[in-house]
Design a protein around this motif. Structure first.
Motif, PDB file in Angstrom:
ATOM      1  N   ASP A 121       0.826  -1.204   0.000  1.00  0.00           N
ATOM      2  CA  ASP A 121       0.000   0.000   0.000  1.00  0.00           C
ATOM      3  C   ASP A 121       0.866   1.262   0.000  1.00  0.00           C
ATOM      4  OD1 ASP A 121      -2.654   1.131   0.002  1.00  0.00           O
ATOM      5  OD2 ASP A 121      -2.269   1.749   2.078  1.00  0.00           O
ATOM      6  N   ARG A 138       0.922   4.126  -2.882  1.00  0.00           N
ATOM      7  CA  ARG A 138       0.725   5.554  -2.625  1.00  0.00           C
ATOM      8  C   ARG A 138       1.883   6.384  -3.177  1.00  0.00           C
ATOM      9  NH1 ARG A 138      -0.486   3.486   2.357  1.00  0.00           N
ATOM     10  NH2 ARG A 138       1.211   4.605   3.372  1.00  0.00           N
ATOM     11  N   SER A 141       0.219  10.087  -3.726  1.00  0.00           N
ATOM     12  CA  SER A 141      -0.522  10.438  -2.506  1.00  0.00           C
ATOM     13  C   SER A 141       0.235  10.058  -1.239  1.00  0.00           C
ATOM     14  CB  SER A 141      -1.896   9.751  -2.513  1.00  0.00           C
ATOM     15  OG  SER A 141      -1.754   8.342  -2.478  1.00  0.00           O
ATOM     16  N   TYR A 142       1.460   9.573  -1.377  1.00  0.00           N
ATOM     17  CA  TYR A 142       2.246   9.186  -0.207  1.00  0.00           C
ATOM     18  C   TYR A 142       2.497  10.404   0.673  1.00  0.00           C
ATOM     19  CZ  TYR A 142       5.865   7.141   2.708  1.00  0.00           C
ATOM     20  OH  TYR A 142       6.576   6.680   3.788  1.00  0.00           O
ATOM     21  N   ASP A 163       0.168  11.793   2.627  1.00  0.00           N
ATOM     22  CA  ASP A 163      -1.104  12.434   2.951  1.00  0.00           C
ATOM     23  C   ASP A 163      -1.897  11.525   3.874  1.00  0.00           C
ATOM     24  OD1 ASP A 163      -0.471  14.483   1.203  1.00  0.00           O
ATOM     25  OD2 ASP A 163      -1.628  13.633  -0.452  1.00  0.00           O
ATOM     26  N   CYS A 164      -2.456  12.074   4.937  1.00  0.00           N
ATOM     27  CA  CYS A 164      -3.312  11.311   5.833  1.00  0.00           C
ATOM     28  C   CYS A 164      -4.553  10.867   5.060  1.00  0.00           C
ATOM     29  CB  CYS A 164      -3.712  12.156   7.034  1.00  0.00           C
ATOM     30  SG  CYS A 164      -4.861  11.320   8.165  1.00  0.00           S
ATOM     31  N   GLU A 165      -4.862   9.587   5.127  1.00  0.00           N
ATOM     32  CA  GLU A 165      -6.017   9.060   4.397  1.00  0.00           C
ATOM     33  C   GLU A 165      -7.347   9.471   5.025  1.00  0.00           C
ATOM     34  OE1 GLU A 165      -5.705   4.850   3.703  1.00  0.00           O
ATOM     35  OE2 GLU A 165      -3.824   5.078   2.605  1.00  0.00           O
ATOM     36  N   LYS A 166      -7.311   9.968   6.242  1.00  0.00           N
ATOM     37  CA  LYS A 166      -8.551  10.356   6.912  1.00  0.00           C
ATOM     38  C   LYS A 166      -8.843  11.853   6.730  1.00  0.00           C
ATOM     39  CE  LYS A 166     -11.327   9.244  10.744  1.00  0.00           C
ATOM     40  NZ  LYS A 166     -12.377   8.367  10.312  1.00  0.00           N
ATOM     41  N   GLY A 211      -6.493  14.189   5.230  1.00  0.00           N
ATOM     42  CA  GLY A 211      -5.820  14.776   4.078  1.00  0.00           C
ATOM     43  C   GLY A 211      -4.624  15.663   4.396  1.00  0.00           C
ATOM     44  N   ARG A 232      -0.397   5.488   7.299  1.00  0.00           N
ATOM     45  CA  ARG A 232      -1.492   5.954   6.446  1.00  0.00           C
ATOM     46  C   ARG A 232      -2.193   7.174   7.034  1.00  0.00           C
ATOM     47  NH1 ARG A 232      -5.145   1.223   6.743  1.00  0.00           N
ATOM     48  NH2 ARG A 232      -6.555   2.614   5.659  1.00  0.00           N
ATOM     49  N   PHE A 233      -1.981   7.399   8.326  1.00  0.00           N
ATOM     50  CA  PHE A 233      -2.693   8.465   9.029  1.00  0.00           C
ATOM     51  C   PHE A 233      -1.725   9.349   9.793  1.00  0.00           C
ATOM     52  CE2 PHE A 233      -5.450   4.638   9.110  1.00  0.00           C
ATOM     53  CZ  PHE A 233      -6.456   5.088   8.285  1.00  0.00           C
ATOM     54  N   CYS A 272      -5.253  11.374  13.780  1.00  0.00           N
ATOM     55  CA  CYS A 272      -6.210  10.453  13.151  1.00  0.00           C
ATOM     56  C   CYS A 272      -5.914   9.014  13.534  1.00  0.00           C
ATOM     57  CB  CYS A 272      -6.215  10.627  11.641  1.00  0.00           C
ATOM     58  SG  CYS A 272      -6.979  12.187  11.095  1.00  0.00           S
TER      59      CYS A 272
END
Length: 104
Positions: free
Chosen positions: A61, A65, A70-71, A73-76, A78, A93-94, A98
């Motif tokens: 994952d 990303r 998008s690596y 960036d917080c997935e929740k 942003g 990821r967060f 978050c």
């Protein structure tokens, strides 16, 4: 924060490290799934296999990303995940707030 915000050398080195780790974890998974015939090892191996598969999924994952830009960036929410966090936990990821909400 798109990947172009990071120092390109750092990002390239990190991608190389994650790729190496992916290969090592894949080899470990292959080794763990070889049937030794020892029932005493079955429970321990099942836990190790699950942990290794989870690690592979997280690495995959993170590499996805990176490729998509998008690596970091917080997935929740942003917001940008601090580089210091990504150096410690490259598959994060967060952002920390978050992640804390995610953990409850």
């Amino acid at each position: 924060m798109s990947t172009d915000t990071f120092d390109q050398k750092w990002l390239t080195d990190l991608k190389t490290t994650l790729t190496y780790e992916f290969e090592a974890q894949t080899a470990r998974l292959t080794e763990l799934t070889a049937d030794t015939g020892d029932p005493a090892e079955a429970h321990t191996n099942a836990a190790l296999i699950a942990a290794t598969r989870q690690s592979l999924a997280q690495i995959t994952d993170a590499l996805r990303r990176m490729s998509s830009g998008s690596y970091g960036d917080c997935e929740k929410c942003g917001t940008a995940i601090p580089r210091e966090r990504l150096e410690i936990l490259p598959q994060a990821r967060f952002c920390v707030p978050c992640q804390q909400k995610q953990n409850g």
